[in-house]
Design a protein around this motif. Structure first.
Motif, PDB file in Angstrom:
ATOM      1  N   MET A  40       0.819  -1.205   0.000  1.00 20.73           N
ATOM      2  CA  MET A  40       0.000   0.000   0.000  1.00 20.73           C
ATOM      3  C   MET A  40       0.857   1.261   0.000  1.00 20.73           C
ATOM      4  O   MET A  40       0.458   2.293  -0.550  1.00 20.73           O
ATOM      5  CB  MET A  40      -0.951  -0.015   1.201  1.00 20.73           C
ATOM      6  CG  MET A  40      -2.046   1.023   1.127  1.00 20.73           C
ATOM      7  SD  MET A  40      -3.056   0.919  -0.380  1.00 20.73           S
ATOM      8  CE  MET A  40      -3.885  -0.657  -0.110  1.00 20.73           C
ATOM      9  N   ALA A  41       2.037   1.186   0.601  1.00 26.59           N
ATOM     10  CA  ALA A  41       2.949   2.334   0.556  1.00 26.59           C
ATOM     11  C   ALA A  41       3.324   2.647  -0.886  1.00 26.59           C
ATOM     12  O   ALA A  41       3.344   3.814  -1.307  1.00 26.59           O
ATOM     13  CB  ALA A  41       4.200   2.054   1.391  1.00 26.59           C
ATOM     14  N   ASN A  42       3.610   1.605  -1.662  1.00 23.47           N
ATOM     15  CA  ASN A  42       3.914   1.801  -3.081  1.00 23.47           C
ATOM     16  C   ASN A  42       2.709   2.362  -3.825  1.00 23.47           C
ATOM     17  O   ASN A  42       2.819   3.285  -4.633  1.00 23.47           O
ATOM     18  CB  ASN A  42       4.321   0.463  -3.715  1.00 23.47           C
ATOM     19  CG  ASN A  42       5.668  -0.034  -3.239  1.00 23.47           C
ATOM     20  OD1 ASN A  42       6.401   0.667  -2.536  1.00 23.47           O
ATOM     21  ND2 ASN A  42       6.011  -1.257  -3.605  1.00 23.47           N
ATOM     22  N   GLN A  43       1.545   1.806  -3.536  1.00 23.95           N
ATOM     23  CA  GLN A  43       0.338   2.187  -4.268  1.00 23.95           C
ATOM     24  C   GLN A  43      -0.051   3.637  -3.995  1.00 23.95           C
ATOM     25  O   GLN A  43      -0.366   4.391  -4.919  1.00 23.95           O
ATOM     26  CB  GLN A  43      -0.803   1.243  -3.871  1.00 23.95           C
ATOM     27  CG  GLN A  43      -2.091   1.461  -4.638  1.00 23.95           C
ATOM     28  CD  GLN A  43      -3.069   0.327  -4.417  1.00 23.95           C
ATOM     29  OE1 GLN A  43      -2.704  -0.842  -4.520  1.00 23.95           O
ATOM     30  NE2 GLN A  43      -4.307   0.664  -4.101  1.00 23.95           N
ATOM     31  N   LEU A  44      -0.015   4.039  -2.733  1.00 20.28           N
ATOM     32  CA  LEU A  44      -0.457   5.390  -2.393  1.00 20.28           C
ATOM     33  C   LEU A  44       0.572   6.452  -2.764  1.00 20.28           C
ATOM     34  O   LEU A  44       0.214   7.594  -3.047  1.00 20.28           O
ATOM     35  CB  LEU A  44      -0.781   5.477  -0.899  1.00 20.28           C
ATOM     36  CG  LEU A  44      -2.020   4.707  -0.425  1.00 20.28           C
ATOM     37  CD1 LEU A  44      -2.225   4.893   1.070  1.00 20.28           C
ATOM     38  CD2 LEU A  44      -3.272   5.128  -1.185  1.00 20.28           C
ATOM     39  N   SER A  45       1.838   6.091  -2.734  1.00 20.57           N
ATOM     40  CA  SER A  45       2.879   7.069  -3.071  1.00 20.57           C
ATOM     41  C   SER A  45       3.089   7.192  -4.567  1.00 20.57           C
ATOM     42  O   SER A  45       3.624   8.191  -5.047  1.00 20.57           O
ATOM     43  CB  SER A  45       4.197   6.687  -2.408  1.00 20.57           C
ATOM     44  OG  SER A  45       4.713   5.494  -2.973  1.00 20.57           O
ATOM     45  N   GLY A  46       2.669   6.166  -5.310  1.00 21.55           N
ATOM     46  CA  GLY A  46       2.918   6.165  -6.748  1.00 21.55           C
ATOM     47  C   GLY A  46       4.368   5.880  -7.081  1.00 21.55           C
ATOM     48  O   GLY A  46       4.805   6.115  -8.213  1.00 21.55           O
ATOM     49  N   LYS A  47       5.113   5.371  -6.098  1.00 18.71           N
ATOM     50  CA  LYS A  47       6.521   5.049  -6.305  1.00 18.71           C
ATOM     51  C   LYS A  47       6.816   3.664  -5.742  1.00 18.71           C
ATOM     52  O   LYS A  47       6.114   3.184  -4.845  1.00 18.71           O
ATOM     53  CB  LYS A  47       7.428   6.064  -5.596  1.00 18.71           C
ATOM     54  CG  LYS A  47       7.286   7.486  -6.083  1.00 18.71           C
ATOM     55  CD  LYS A  47       8.220   8.415  -5.325  1.00 18.71           C
ATOM     56  CE  LYS A  47       8.088   9.847  -5.804  1.00 18.71           C
ATOM     57  NZ  LYS A  47       9.007  10.760  -5.065  1.00 18.71           N
ATOM     58  N   GLU A  48       7.856   3.038  -6.254  1.00 13.60           N
ATOM     59  CA  GLU A  48       8.268   1.750  -5.703  1.00 13.60           C
ATOM     60  C   GLU A  48       9.193   2.014  -4.512  1.00 13.60           C
ATOM     61  O   GLU A  48      10.420   1.983  -4.646  1.00 13.60           O
ATOM     62  CB  GLU A  48       8.964   0.883  -6.754  1.00 13.60           C
ATOM     63  CG  GLU A  48       9.158  -0.548  -6.267  1.00 13.60           C
ATOM     64  CD  GLU A  48       9.860  -1.431  -7.286  1.00 13.60           C
ATOM     65  OE1 GLU A  48       9.690  -2.664  -7.205  1.00 13.60           O
ATOM     66  OE2 GLU A  48      10.585  -0.898  -8.146  1.00 13.60           O
ATOM     67  N   LEU A  49       8.585   2.282  -3.375  1.00 21.24           N
ATOM     68  CA  LEU A  49       9.371   2.522  -2.168  1.00 21.24           C
ATOM     69  C   LEU A  49       9.944   1.228  -1.620  1.00 21.24           C
ATOM     70  O   LEU A  49      11.013   1.220  -0.996  1.00 21.24           O
ATOM     71  CB  LEU A  49       8.503   3.189  -1.102  1.00 21.24           C
ATOM     72  CG  LEU A  49       7.820   4.507  -1.494  1.00 21.24           C
ATOM     73  CD1 LEU A  49       6.961   5.015  -0.343  1.00 21.24           C
ATOM     74  CD2 LEU A  49       8.859   5.549  -1.884  1.00 21.24           C
ATOM     75  N   TYR A  50       9.200   0.129  -1.824  1.00 16.87           N
ATOM     76  CA  TYR A  50       9.598  -1.163  -1.261  1.00 16.87           C
ATOM     77  C   TYR A  50       9.491  -2.257  -2.317  1.00 16.87           C
ATOM     78  O   TYR A  50       8.629  -2.231  -3.196  1.00 16.87           O
ATOM     79  CB  TYR A  50       8.708  -1.528  -0.069  1.00 16.87           C
ATOM     80  CG  TYR A  50       8.844  -0.580   1.097  1.00 16.87           C
ATOM     81  CD1 TYR A  50       9.869  -0.724   2.026  1.00 16.87           C
ATOM     82  CD2 TYR A  50       7.948   0.481   1.259  1.00 16.87           C
ATOM     83  CE1 TYR A  50       9.998   0.154   3.086  1.00 16.87           C
ATOM     84  CE2 TYR A  50       8.068   1.367   2.319  1.00 16.87           C
ATOM     85  CZ  TYR A  50       9.105   1.194   3.230  1.00 16.87           C
ATOM     86  OH  TYR A  50       9.238   2.073   4.276  1.00 16.87           O
TER      87      TYR A  50
END
Length: 365
Positions: A40-50
């Motif tokens: 969800m962090a990736n999805q909401l940020s629009g970036k591949e954080l993880y």
């Protein structure tokens, strides 16, 4: 479409790559609770954080405690370069850890990887000597065994523990609280709060929150009268039962009642009753909009000043500070609360976008 800005980035490279080491009979809910906040962090940020991978010793499928088989992404030999490793334990942990597991974890530690564990996975890290001098959390069923087996490890009853580069969580949904804390520290509390709202997670629990260890587990089945008395106390927090009446209900004398509590719970019955009421009050302050006066009343206190005095003595802060601290921790609500319309349009837009995707609230394993 707007997304949540993950905030100023630390110098660490992106994405952060996490390996989940799956032991035999690991608990699937703990794995999902740890993985889903990353997705969800990736999805909401629009970036591949993880980026994350599942790993087993040989790369062969492994069974979770519910019988489901998971085919891992990699073996020890084929695993990609990882920033951190999280050990996923479960049932019969003592027999699920092999020499190869210990050797691989020790090698990863020497390479400077962050190490973590969920459910009973802390046993593997402690067995490898990687929790010596560290605080750690583990599922309550494993608490006593770990305290006995690893005296150099500080095993705590907290839901999760973050101690330098060791991150451990007890079972169930506690790994979600751990991951939300880590995501918030790395990418901002706004993103962590938005993820919490996406999963309808009412409150991100803190490192100070403790596991609720069933009294039956602590006492065994040899003290049915004491268990019955505590059950009566828990069922009567607003309308208090006199201690003489409690003793009468279970056919013991007041003196026997006092002795039971002192011997097995190391406090007087009245002190234990007060503790139950204050813990309930804390839950209500953190999780409901009830006023302090209302909370005091439903927890059996005849006056608000007396309640505040007892609360401060037990928790170290007055009820009003507990309430204000809880509010300040909830920086963002994904769906605006009354009076907060238009406060965070980017967050609302991200929610609407995410809900339209086929992967909404799914588990990626």
């Amino acid at each position: 479409m707007s997304q949540i800005n993950p905030g100023s980035q630390p110098p660490n490279r992106l994405p952060q790559t996490i390996g989940f080491l799956l032991l035999d009979n690991f608990t699937l809910i703990s794995l999902a609770s740890a993985v889903e906040p990353l997705r969800m962090a990736n999805q909401l940020s629009g970036k591949e954080l993880y980026r994350w991978f599942t790993v087993t010793q040989s790369g062969e499928p492994v069974s979770a405690s519910d019988g489901l088989q998971i085919t891992p992404d990699a073996s020890f030999e084929s695993a990609p370069s990882l920033d951190s490793i999280i050990v996923c334990g479960g049932v019969d942990i003592q027999h699920s850890v092999t020499r190869e597991h210990l050797h691989w974890l020790q090698t990863q530690a020497r390479h400077g990887r962050q190490l973590g564990a969920v459910c009973t996975g802390s046993w593997a890290l402690a067995k490898a000597g990687l929790l010596d001098g560290y605080d750690c959390s583990v599922h309550w069923e494993c608490l006593a065994a770990m305290q006995e087996a690893f005296p150099r490890t500080s095993v705590t009853p907290r839901l999760f523990s973050i101690d330098r580069n060791r991150h451990t969580a007890s079972g169930g949904t506690a790994p979600m609280d751990l991951m939300l804390q880590l995501i918030g520290a790395r990418h901002g509390r706004e993103l962590a709060a938005a993820i919490s709202d996406m999963f309808m997670y009412e409150r991100i629990r803190s490192e100070q929150d403790l596991q609720r260890v069933p009294l039956k587990h602590m006492l065994g089945t040899n003290q049915p009268k004491l268990l019955e008395i505590v059950a009566l106390m828990e069922a009567n927090l607003e309308e208090l039962i006199d201690l003489d009446e409690l003793a009468c209900y279970v056919s013991v004398s007041r003196r026997q009642l006092e002795r039971l509590f002192q011997k097995y719970l190391h406090c007087s019955p009245s002190r234990y009753y007060l503790k139950l009421r204050l813990i309930r009050a804390r839950q209500l302050l953190k999780q409901t909009p009830m006023s302090i006066i209302e909370v005091a009343s439903v927890c059996g206190f005849v006056s608000t000043p007396h309640f505040s005095k007892c609360y401060r003595e037990f928790f170290g802060i007055p009820p009003r500070d507990e309430r204000s601290g809880q509010q300040s921790a909830q920086v963002v609500a994904l769906i605006p609360r009354p009076g907060e319309a238009n406060r965070n349009p980017a967050t609302v837009a991200a929610l609407q976008r995410a809900q339209g995707e086929s992967t909404f609230a799914s588990v990626r394993i």
